[in-house]
Scaffold this active site. Structure first.
Site, PDB file in Angstrom:
ATOM      1  N   TYR A 145      40.003  32.628  39.828  1.00  0.00           N
ATOM      2  CA  TYR A 145      41.371  32.124  40.047  1.00  0.00           C
ATOM      3  C   TYR A 145      42.020  32.665  41.329  1.00  0.00           C
ATOM      4  O   TYR A 145      41.490  33.552  41.948  1.00  0.00           O
ATOM      5  CB  TYR A 145      42.252  32.233  38.808  1.00  0.00           C
ATOM      6  CG  TYR A 145      42.546  33.556  38.153  1.00  0.00           C
ATOM      7  CD1 TYR A 145      42.454  34.766  38.790  1.00  0.00           C
ATOM      8  CD2 TYR A 145      42.994  33.556  36.811  1.00  0.00           C
ATOM      9  CE1 TYR A 145      42.790  35.936  38.144  1.00  0.00           C
ATOM     10  CE2 TYR A 145      43.319  34.730  36.161  1.00  0.00           C
ATOM     11  CZ  TYR A 145      43.228  35.923  36.837  1.00  0.00           C
ATOM     12  OH  TYR A 145      43.563  37.071  36.189  1.00  0.00           O
ATOM     13  N   GLU A 146      43.125  32.053  41.686  1.00  0.00           N
ATOM     14  CA  GLU A 146      43.766  32.283  43.002  1.00  0.00           C
ATOM     15  C   GLU A 146      42.797  31.995  44.149  1.00  0.00           C
ATOM     16  O   GLU A 146      42.848  32.629  45.199  1.00  0.00           O
ATOM     17  CB  GLU A 146      44.308  33.712  43.126  1.00  0.00           C
ATOM     18  CG  GLU A 146      45.430  34.064  42.192  1.00  0.00           C
ATOM     19  CD  GLU A 146      46.711  33.269  42.430  1.00  0.00           C
ATOM     20  OE1 GLU A 146      46.877  32.690  43.504  1.00  0.00           O
ATOM     21  OE2 GLU A 146      47.532  33.218  41.501  1.00  0.00           O
TER      22      GLU A 146
END
Lengths: 574, 574
Positions: free
Chosen positions: B432-433
């Site tokens: 994620y990110e």
């Protein structure tokens, strides 16, 4: 939901074009023409993709259930097990005398990969049975063989291996399970064993436990350990089943993966056991069997790598995603496989899975040749390759499954996708049958007691093949030859170290570097067999991008133990 | 059950002895004397070890539960959240104007590591709020700031980030969620978002969703994306809560880890939303916030690495095991920490966790310096280090957690032990990110648009420090200097490539090599500050054994894209 297609062409390519099995002089290998291997592999591929793969997620989600001492396997496992038995798959490489099909070990290895790829948790019920039967075959009396083997070869009865206790894993010298000799020559076994795969379940009429225990009054430590046959139900003279033995399941472990396999705590409360092999020679008996089982676990890692890879590639080819704005192609027109970094992952998965498979099957050739010829050079080859095949096969399984999750992006973290299960299932393969650290220690110590002879013989072969291919693939052969020489220097250095801790400090990086070089050798042979084709392209990827890892690994391997032990336990814990 | 002791001394060592924060001229850093950082870190350490760590396994086992549209968090989370708010931890680095404590970002970073280490799933409720509040702070109108920030800084209201949709992850240009302009200046938001961390729960009075959507009639693709504030409950003029907005949770995802965090499918059915920042500039607003969030995710990886490492070392020091028979010491007298290979793993865990933490905090200095000075060189430094801190921090988290399982042997695969949870929880941080592949692409493309200036400035610093230390540690400085030069050549080569795919093909190995060199720099500085002490010993381990990995990585980084794209999609899938 992941589907699985058995990589029959890849396996045949390794068998026929890389390892040239039919050209060898191994008895039984003359039958291994491409038509024949294709027939067997196709049949196994069908079973695994149609029957076992669809149960893989079911087994993960449902797990096993213990109720009143009975373990229930996941829905569908029982029917699938019946189909596996029906096809005669459980006795593929077992002697015909006990109902097996007497095929070469290498063929069982290829088929075993398919089973693990499609459903590792399920396959372990059969795998442990195979291991236990192998131990009885190698060390049992004729009467024991006659009593147990026919039903174990057919998997009417399954088997287990009982080594670990709550307070001791690898160091079996600390074992507490006792065997009390009885007047009739049997023993009463008392103690608790943990991590017993397939320890109890509802798919077989009987379970034959092989249990390590110490005979009362025997030598201390590891030298007083013996191996016993402890059947769940007593077997009468006429072969029928008698009373229930005093062995029971205490609980099922909650594990990170392979939920479909019942990993049990087993309690032996004065259970009747029969000595298998000689008194106090239990470790020897166990090791004979474990050596082959180690290759089997390497194969599990490779199978799961193949499954995870197929799953990830299918996703990557389906997932729509524009190329990055930076290179100017219109957004939303491609799939993520157009991205160089996704290709890097996919190519790594493919190249390493191929390398690990080829190394494992080469180890299988060594095992078959040893059995057929008794030649010490073959024995040494098989012994040397075994820890590499196990550790590299399972390291590859972990790395490929992890990349499989990564290729899926956020979807990979969602269980429904199926990518995470491969990663969770494969994790244990780097641990059981001796952790990968133990494999590496075995490699640099026991397997180098020959002063590096087995290692150098392999390197000679690699360099001869490289020389022969120099005109065809100058860059690749040069890279391989250089790497082999660097590895030879590290091998010489290691064999000169008399302090075992010096070797052990570098054991894991050394094993990994050796696998890198062996893999490059296999890829070079693949490139030669497929000039200009996809296998040459993959070989270039492996040899020019992954093989260079050996430089860092071999620097690490030769850094010695001093710095490691300079840090006190308190400094490490601080 | 894992316990956690915040590594206060290690953090202080990095802050004061490696990064010399008080010696810098950053406003706010003059307060960061050792007494002060110690007071803050001690307090945070107490909260995380006493309140959050005991709930880590609970959260994993219990998970979140959705009933009639309401999400219930695991037992104990609500009380713990109240204690976190009480201590003012949620606004540590937020402006005083909105109830924060206005402390430097670097201190929030250190404290954030403790939170993630002790309970990652729990910490995300606060972490996403911090991210959403940062976006409002950077892009909101004064009225929006006044309306939302005080309650978000205190975590009376929490926040979420809504980017991903079922058919698009990284490529947000494919987004389908629509925003229909209303007469009163608001918008009606309609669409479905997935993977919404902390999307719905029972610990706050209101939830402020930040949602990416396309305003009807706007530009196609990524250029038509805007960012909206969509509160769960409407906020009245007087600040009180009004009607429920048309946003609801569709389901909770079953994930591989962080079960204690509710990862939701969110449905927006004409929900009232307010434009945050400019029309069609949603990606810009998102990126501002994501850049810092990326460092935050790197920190999560490092925190989980620290937790997994502490857990593994405690086990290794407790687990009795004789040394191997090969070296002759009596069996059963030691612990597994006496084994060279276990030491190799533990030392790797420690050395990499230290390196990753120091790199992340150095990135934090860059962010603070940028905020304080606006100096472009600092901006470039922070921007360059961010993808490295994110990817190396989370790669380290995964590798350390995996080694943590391995140190436990079979026990590591049993969930009760707690080692596996670290491995499952940390897995998502590499995704994620922006996946770690995306981070690497960002590094070799966007972050090298300066022709390699930021990279070379870092290498100049490293080589100057190495030169200065040459008399003290000749071997280590030589190894670092050589590595830095090899990295410089690779950097020059990459910046010369105008075909972005050439860069992207080597992006991940390049990023990893850069992290190896940066880590060696940090370790050298640590050795200088602790001559003859344990930190020098650890530096020797890192520099002589792990740093050499850069050779293979940089060969891979410069191998180009041609071989990768030579394989057709069909060949890859075959």
């Amino acid at each position: 939901m992941p589907s699985y297609t058995a990589p029959i062409k890849d396996m045949q390519f390794v068998l026929h074009d890389v390892l040239n099995v039919t050209a060898s002089s191994t008895p039984g290998y003359d039958e291994l023409e491409a038509d024949f291997t294709s027939a067997i592999l196709e049949e196994a591929g069908k079973l695994t993709s149609e029957v076992l793969a669809p149960l893989n997620a079911v087994g993960d989600q449902e797990g096993c259930r213990l109720e009143n001492g009975v373990v229930y396997t996941p829905k569908g496992f029982k029917d699938a097990f019946a189909k596996v038995k029906e096809g005669g798959w459980t006795g593929l490489d077992m002697p015909e005398q006990y109902g097996g099909q007497n095929m070469p070990y290498i063929l069982g290895t290829a088929v075993g990969e398919m089973f693990s790829a499609s459903n590792q948790a399920f396959t372990m019920y059969q795998g442990l049975t195979h291991g236990a039967a192998s131990a009885i075959l190698a060390h049992g009396s004729d009467a024991q063989k006659d009593t147990y083997l026919p039903n174990m070869v057919s998997c009417e009865w399954t088997g287990t291996m009982n080594l670990t206790e709550p307070h001791c894993g690898t160091d079996l010298g600390l074992m507490r399970t006792k065997a009390a000799p009885q007047e009739d020559g049997s023993y009463k076994i008392t103690g608790q064993k943990i991590f017993i795969s397939s320890g109890e379940h509802d798919m077989a009429d009987n379970i034959i436990h092989l249990v390590l225990a110490k005979i009362e009054g025997g030598p201390e430590g590891i030298k007083g350990v013996s191996l016993f046959i402890v059947p769940k139900f007593m077997v009468e003279e006429d072969g029928s089943l008698g009373e229930r033995n005093a062995v029971s399941v205490g609980s099922i472990e909650e594990k990170m993966g392979i939920h479909g396999n019942s990993t049990c705590v087993m309690n032996y409360d004065g259970a009747v056991g029969y000595l298998l092999g000689d008194e106090h020679k239990g470790m020897r008996a166990m090791f004979t069997m474990m050596n082959n089982a180690r290759l089997g676990v390497g194969i599990q890692g490779i199978g799961i790598a193949e499954g995870a890879m197929q799953h990830a590639i299918a996703y990557a080819m389906d997932r729509k995603q524009g190329r990055t704005p930076l290179d100017g192609t219109p957004e939303g027109t491609g799939t993520i496989l157009d991205h160089a970094d996704v290709r890097r992952m996919v190519a790594t998965m493919k190249a390493d899975t191929f390398a690990a498979r080829a190394i494992a099957l080469a180890c299988g050739v060594g095992i078959d040749m040893t059995a057929a010829t008794g030649d010490k050079a073959w024995t040494a080859r098989a012994a040397f390759l075994t820890p590499i095949a196990k550790a590299f096969g399972t390291d590859t399984g972990m790395a490929v499954a992890e990349m499989g999750v990564q290729v899926h992006g956020g979807m990979g973290f969602i269980e429904e996708t199926g990518a995470a299960q491969y990663s969770r299932d494969v994790r244990v393969t780097a641990i059981y049958e001796g952790t990968n650290g133990i494999q590496a220690m075995d490699l640099v110590a026991r397997k180098m007691m020959d002063g590096g002879e087995a290692a150098n013989r392999l390197l000679d072969e690699i360099e001869a093949d490289a020389e022969a291919a120099r005109d065809v693939f100058p860059n690749m052969t040069d890279a391989l030859w250089q790497a082999s020489e660097t590895l030879r220097e590290a091998t010489d250095w290691l064999t000169e170290q008399s302090n075992m801790d010096t070797r052990f400090a570098g054991a894991v990086p050394y094993l990994r570097a050796f696998a890198r070089v062996l893999g490059a050798h296999m890829h070079l042979k693949a490139a030669l067999a497929d000039k200009g084709g996809p296998r040459e392209k993959l070989a270039r990827f492996y040899i020019l991008r992954l093989l260079p890892e050996h430089v860092g690994l071999l620097a690490h391997a030769q850094a010695g133990e001093a710095d490691l032990f300079a840090l006190s336990a308190d400094e490490l814990a601080a």
